[in-house]
Design a protein around this motif. Structure first.
Motif, short mmCIF file in Angstrom:
data_model
loop_
_atom_site.label_atom_id
_atom_site.label_comp_id
_atom_site.label_asym_id
_atom_site.label_seq_id
_atom_site.Cartn_x
_atom_site.Cartn_y
_atom_site.Cartn_z
N VAL A 34 47.21 32.93 33.40
CA VAL A 34 46.24 32.61 33.66
C VAL A 34 45.24 31.65 31.99
N VAL A 153 38.80 35.39 37.21
CA VAL A 153 40.16 35.82 37.98
C VAL A 153 39.83 36.96 37.76
N THR A 155 42.10 39.35 41.89
CA THR A 155 42.76 38.89 42.90
C THR A 155 42.24 39.25 44.50
N ASN A 184 43.94 35.03 42.58
CA ASN A 184 45.42 35.20 41.70
C ASN A 184 46.14 35.79 42.36
N ILE A 208 46.13 31.33 44.37
CA ILE A 208 47.03 31.73 43.86
C ILE A 208 48.38 32.21 44.20
N PHE A 229 53.27 28.81 40.58
CA PHE A 229 51.34 29.66 40.08
C PHE A 229 51.07 28.40 38.91
#
Lengths: 243, 132
Positions: A34, A153, A155, A184, A208, A229
């Motif tokens: 990122v 960031v 997940t 992400n 993303i 991405f």
């Protein structure tokens, strides 16, 4: 005994308009990808951008960008070289590809040294790839860098999100600006993380999707910028332009 | 000229202290220079002389080199950093970021890279004397 390096850090960063720490609670969430892709995206939009890899024990942005045989210029300190339109700084210039087993105080010392001797030119954005968690590097940046802003960031994993919450609580308590959170490696349509982030009072910057082709474009900037991405990062970039 | 950046840091710190303490002139600044960083004293001295501000016009900069003492955290062995055993490239890497010593040097007794830099890392201000 007084450490003289601390007092010069402010003036080393005075030509940088926005310092963005790309951070996470856990490792392996795609923070370096990122940070690298965001820096490249902003540079493509004609901003002056620096990328500083502060993950001293596990640096990886040089691998993502495919950087080889590049060395900073020595001019009354260290001047980061330009790579793919970015002023790029990493401990890798000094450690090569060898392991750097550093304890917390050593990470702090190396960080202070690089902040004190690196001469950043006029930059619109300095993107910092942080090591995961709320350890030494995060605490040192909070101590030493004024007006730092965090981009978090995570997940979709609840485990990753739990650690992100801890990072966000710390930053909120210290009244540090959080630009927002990126989810992400998304593998389903769930809004769980988005809802949690918004409930927490933070901006949700976007999802993303997991992209299994990313691995194949590591080291090739043109191919990286052609991925889904990178497209998603381009959608997120305007949030930074508003800063 | 990494020394120049360090000299700027010294001048900046001394100036801040002079302001805080209300010193009109700084008489003496004692600097300790650790051998691990391999700072060239002549270059540091030259940079300091070029960067002097009004309050530092008559300042005497005293520099003392200190040996870099390392202590293994695994076997407690103590030893001193020896620049001569290193290649030019490695020595230069340690010059810029002294902590990189952990990348290139291991304990001579047990081979561990987990050691403390006990003394002699880099540039420190030992004392500052001024007149109010």
């Amino acid at each position: 005994m007084i450490d003289p390096r601390i007092s010069i850090i402010d003036s080393r960063l005075k030509k940088v308009n926005n310092i963005i720490a790309v951070s996470s609670g856990k490792g392996g969430v795609g923070k370096s990808l990122v940070a690298s892709t965001l820096a490249l995206t902003l540079a493509k939009r004609d901003y002056k951008v620096g990328l500083f890899d502060l993950d001293f024990t596990s640096p990886s942005t040089h691998l993502i960008l495919g950087i080889r045989e590049t060395w900073p210029k020595e001019e009354k300190g260290i001047v980061p070289p330009e790579v793919y339109g970015l002023k790029y700084m990493s401990i890798i210039y000094y450690s090569g590809n060898k392991p750097s087993p550093l304890r917390g105080t050593e990470i702090s010392n190396a960080l202070v040294e690089l902040l004190a001797i690196t001469r950043w030119e006029n930059l619109d954005f300095l993107v910092i790839d942080m090591p995961p968690g709320i350890g030494d590097a995060t605490l040192d940046l909070l101590r030493l860098v004024k007006d730092i802003k965090f981009l978090i960031v995570t997940t979709s994993s609840r485990l990753a999100f739990e650690t992100v919450k801890k990072l966000a609580i710390l930053l909120k308590k210290l009244e540090i600006k959080i630009i927002g959170v990126i989810e992400n490696m998304k593998m389903d349509d769930s809004d769980f993380i988005k809802d949690q982030i918004e409930e927490f009072g933070l901006s949700f910057l976007g999802k993303i999707p997991f992209d299994n082709r990313i691995e194949k474009v590591i080291g090739n900037v043109d191919m990286l910028l052609a991925t889904v991405f990178a497209k998603k990062i381009r959608d997120i970039a305007p949030h930074l332009e508003k800063l | 000229m990494h020394e120049w950046a360090l000299a700027e840091a010294v001048i900046s710190t001394v100036s801040q202290i002079a302001e805080k303490e209300g010193f009109k002139q700084i008489i003496e600044v004692k600097i300790k220079v650790g051998e691990l960083q391999q700072v060239e004293l002549e270059i540091l001295e030259y940079a300091l002389s070029q960067l002097k501000t009004e309050k530092l016009e008559k300042t005497k900069f005293t520099m003392e080199k200190t040996k870099a003492k390392l202590k293994c955290r695994v076997c407690n062995h103590e030893w001193f950093f020896n620049r001569k055993k290193l290649s030019e490239k490695t020595a230069e890497a340690i010059h810029f970021v002294p902590e990189i010593v952990h990348t290139y040097i291991q304990c001579p007794k047990c081979g561990s890279p987990d050691f403390d830099i006990q003394e002699g890392r880099g540039v420190w201000l030992e004392s500052i004397k001024g007149v109010k």
